[in-house]
Design a protein around this motif. Structure first.
Motif, PDB file in Angstrom:
ATOM      1  N   THR A   1       0.850  -1.180   0.000  1.00  0.00           N
ATOM      2  CA  THR A   1       0.000   0.000   0.000  1.00  0.00           C
ATOM      3  C   THR A   1       0.887   1.232   0.000  1.00  0.00           C
ATOM      4  O   THR A   1       2.111   1.146   0.177  1.00  0.00           O
ATOM      5  N   THR A   2       0.292   2.398  -0.196  1.00  0.00           N
ATOM      6  CA  THR A   2       1.048   3.648  -0.143  1.00  0.00           C
ATOM      7  C   THR A   2       1.145   4.121   1.302  1.00  0.00           C
ATOM      8  O   THR A   2       0.136   4.271   1.987  1.00  0.00           O
ATOM      9  N   PHE A   3       2.363   4.324   1.758  1.00  0.00           N
ATOM     10  CA  PHE A   3       2.620   4.757   3.130  1.00  0.00           C
ATOM     11  C   PHE A   3       3.574   5.939   3.096  1.00  0.00           C
ATOM     12  O   PHE A   3       4.702   5.817   2.653  1.00  0.00           O
ATOM     13  N   MET A   4       3.108   7.101   3.509  1.00  0.00           N
ATOM     14  CA  MET A   4       3.891   8.330   3.485  1.00  0.00           C
ATOM     15  C   MET A   4       4.456   8.596   2.081  1.00  0.00           C
ATOM     16  O   MET A   4       5.643   8.801   1.887  1.00  0.00           O
ATOM     17  N   HIS A   5       3.569   8.542   1.077  1.00  0.00           N
ATOM     18  CA  HIS A   5       3.891   8.852  -0.319  1.00  0.00           C
ATOM     19  C   HIS A   5       4.789   7.800  -0.979  1.00  0.00           C
ATOM     20  O   HIS A   5       5.318   8.057  -2.068  1.00  0.00           O
ATOM     21  N   GLN A   6       4.977   6.655  -0.362  1.00  0.00           N
ATOM     22  CA  GLN A   6       5.855   5.626  -0.914  1.00  0.00           C
ATOM     23  C   GLN A   6       5.185   4.265  -0.808  1.00  0.00           C
ATOM     24  O   GLN A   6       4.450   3.994   0.137  1.00  0.00           O
ATOM     25  N   GLU A   7       5.455   3.405  -1.792  1.00  0.00           N
ATOM     26  CA  GLU A   7       4.909   2.062  -1.738  1.00  0.00           C
ATOM     27  C   GLU A   7       5.673   1.257  -0.688  1.00  0.00           C
ATOM     28  O   GLU A   7       6.902   1.255  -0.662  1.00  0.00           O
ATOM     29  N   ALA A   8       4.922   0.586   0.174  1.00  0.00           N
ATOM     30  CA  ALA A   8       5.537  -0.159   1.273  1.00  0.00           C
ATOM     31  C   ALA A   8       4.798  -1.466   1.501  1.00  0.00           C
ATOM     32  O   ALA A   8       3.572  -1.542   1.345  1.00  0.00           O
ATOM     33  N   GLY A   9       5.550  -2.496   1.891  1.00  0.00           N
ATOM     34  CA  GLY A   9       4.965  -3.793   2.200  1.00  0.00           C
ATOM     35  C   GLY A   9       4.798  -3.961   3.699  1.00  0.00           C
ATOM     36  O   GLY A   9       5.714  -3.665   4.468  1.00  0.00           O
ATOM     37  N   PHE A  10       3.626  -4.448   4.108  1.00  0.00           N
ATOM     38  CA  PHE A  10       3.324  -4.641   5.526  1.00  0.00           C
ATOM     39  C   PHE A  10       3.001  -6.107   5.792  1.00  0.00           C
ATOM     40  O   PHE A  10       2.386  -6.789   4.963  1.00  0.00           O
ATOM     41  N   TYR A  11       3.410  -6.575   6.961  1.00  0.00           N
ATOM     42  CA  TYR A  11       2.994  -7.912   7.394  1.00  0.00           C
ATOM     43  C   TYR A  11       1.470  -7.950   7.521  1.00  0.00           C
ATOM     44  O   TYR A  11       0.842  -6.977   7.949  1.00  0.00           O
ATOM     45  N   THR A  12       0.890  -9.083   7.185  1.00  0.00           N
ATOM     46  CA  THR A  12      -0.571  -9.233   7.223  1.00  0.00           C
ATOM     47  C   THR A  12      -1.031 -10.033   8.448  1.00  0.00           C
ATOM     48  O   THR A  12      -2.150 -10.520   8.484  1.00  0.00           O
ATOM     49  N   SER A  13      -0.164 -10.141   9.451  1.00  0.00           N
ATOM     50  CA  SER A  13      -0.485 -10.944  10.635  1.00  0.00           C
ATOM     51  C   SER A  13      -1.758 -10.483  11.325  1.00  0.00           C
ATOM     52  O   SER A  13      -2.551 -11.306  11.797  1.00  0.00           O
ATOM     53  N   ALA A  14      -1.960  -9.162  11.407  1.00  0.00           N
ATOM     54  CA  ALA A  14      -3.118  -8.650  12.133  1.00  0.00           C
ATOM     55  C   ALA A  14      -4.420  -9.160  11.543  1.00  0.00           C
ATOM     56  O   ALA A  14      -5.301  -9.641  12.260  1.00  0.00           O
ATOM     57  N   ASP A  15      -4.574  -9.081  10.229  1.00  0.00           N
ATOM     58  CA  ASP A  15      -5.809  -9.554   9.592  1.00  0.00           C
ATOM     59  C   ASP A  15      -5.965 -11.062   9.727  1.00  0.00           C
ATOM     60  O   ASP A  15      -7.061 -11.552  10.031  1.00  0.00           O
ATOM     61  N   ARG A  16      -4.884 -11.795   9.508  1.00  0.00           N
ATOM     62  CA  ARG A  16      -4.984 -13.256   9.545  1.00  0.00           C
ATOM     63  C   ARG A  16      -5.265 -13.780  10.953  1.00  0.00           C
ATOM     64  O   ARG A  16      -6.092 -14.676  11.143  1.00  0.00           O
ATOM     65  N   LEU A  17      -4.604 -13.205  11.952  1.00  0.00           N
ATOM     66  CA  LEU A  17      -4.823 -13.659  13.330  1.00  0.00           C
ATOM     67  C   LEU A  17      -6.199 -13.233  13.834  1.00  0.00           C
ATOM     68  O   LEU A  17      -6.868 -13.988  14.550  1.00  0.00           O
ATOM     69  N   ALA A  18      -6.624 -12.017  13.486  1.00  0.00           N
ATOM     70  CA  ALA A  18      -7.946 -11.555  13.917  1.00  0.00           C
ATOM     71  C   ALA A  18      -9.038 -12.443  13.349  1.00  0.00           C
ATOM     72  O   ALA A  18     -10.012 -12.779  14.043  1.00  0.00           O
ATOM     73  N   ALA A  19      -8.897 -12.822  12.077  1.00  0.00           N
ATOM     74  CA  ALA A  19      -9.911 -13.675  11.455  1.00  0.00           C
ATOM     75  C   ALA A  19      -9.909 -15.074  12.071  1.00  0.00           C
ATOM     76  O   ALA A  19     -10.971 -15.658  12.315  1.00  0.00           O
TER      77      ALA A  19
END
Length: 309
Positions: free
Chosen positions: A220-238
């Motif tokens: 996603t775009t983070f502070m005007h730059q493309e950045a990759g984020f871990y998806t642990s939050a969505d997967r663990l919450a689900a």
């Protein structure tokens, strides 16, 4: 300190300080001696560190400037450099504040870190549920886990990346668990949550760390730059129907912080199978905080080093 009753869990085994070579003992004595110094003396040392970082060694200055220029394209070069110097000052204070954890009491930490709305998490803990807290390298990130352990009624465990150096791994584990918090090595997160499913507690994740292509990140775009984020939050919450809370920390003045909690997910609404709305919401909240207090974010790490494959 809260009583630990779970035996054999990966959290408990790895949270125990590990042995380290004897020749690190003088370093430990030095650090503990510094921790016992009064706050005024420690902040005097922090001012010295600031001058050292900013005008002598210029610690990662090029990385800081590059990150700030890309994140704030609308700011002038003078403004960028001013934020960079202010960051050095903030970072120097975080270092001595983290060291002070070695001798701080629960009461002093609770006095110095204000939680205006702990009920955002407490209502889930009182209902016997596990919740996930998403924090970042903003403010004093080392005080988030430790202060949460004294403010909240149930256990708080932090997911972390073990350090390679045996002494600093042991010393930092000691600081982070002094107030009753637990530690979960990142590789053991899922196993720990499966073993302790149904226990009321908060699992804290530092969710702004850079995820590489091999981690199958959410881009996603983070502070005007493309950045990759871990998806642990969505997967663990689900998987665990766990509510998720964004943890915002900011410095009010020297040695005093405020932590505000914002619910991102209630743990019951169905999550899309092909998206990561929790991670996206985390990114947008973190952007808001960085823009409000830019000098309080950790600009020395290469957050945007990975590129989409």
């Amino acid at each position: 300190m809260r009583k630990r009753t779970i035996s054999g869990s990966p959290r408990q085994r790895d949270a125990t300080p590990k042995p380290y070579p004897w020749y690190y003992a003088p370093l430990r004595w030095l650090l503990m001696g510094l921790a016992y110094l009064p706050w005024a003396v420690l902040y005097f040392l922090a001012d010295g560190l600031y001058l050292l970082f900013a005008y002598v060694v210029r610690y990662r200055w090029r990385v800081i400037l590059e990150n700030l220029r890309n994140s704030f394209p609308e700011k002038s070069e003078a403004e960028i450099r001013q934020i960079g110097k202010a960051f050095y000052q903030h970072f120097s204070q975080v270092l001595v504040e983290t060291l002070k954890l070695a001798v701080m009491t629960d009461e002093e930490l609770k006095h110095r870190v204000h939680f205006p709305n702990p009920e955002v998490l407490e209502r889930y803990l009182q209902a016997g549920r596990m919740a996930i807290g998403l924090s970042s390298h903003a403010g004093n990130w080392e005080w988030v886990l430790t202060s949460g352990a004294v403010w909240l009624s149930d256990e708080v465990d932090g997911v972390y990346k073990p350090l390679n150096n045996p002494f600093f791994e042991s010393f930092m584990a000691e600081l982070r668990t002094r107030t009753g918090a637990g530690l979960i090595p990142m590789r053991d997160t899922l196993r720990d949550m499966v073993q302790r499913k149904g226990e009321p507690r908060v699992v804290s994740l530092l969710s702004d760390q850079a995820a590489g292509p091999e981690d199958r990140p959410y881009w996603t775009t983070f502070m005007h730059q493309e950045a990759g984020f871990y998806t642990s939050a969505d997967r663990l919450a689900a998987r665990f129907q766990a509510p998720v809370v964004y943890v915002s920390i900011r410095r009010l003045r020297r040695g005093y912080y405020e932590i505000v909690l914002t619910e991102l997910y209630d743990g019951s609404t169905p999550l899309p199978a092909d998206g990561f709305p929790i991670t996206e919401a985390f990114v947008r909240h973190l952007e808001r905080d960085i823009r409000a207090w830019p000098e309080q974010y950790l600009w020395t790490h290469r957050r945007w080093k990975h590129k989409r494959g």
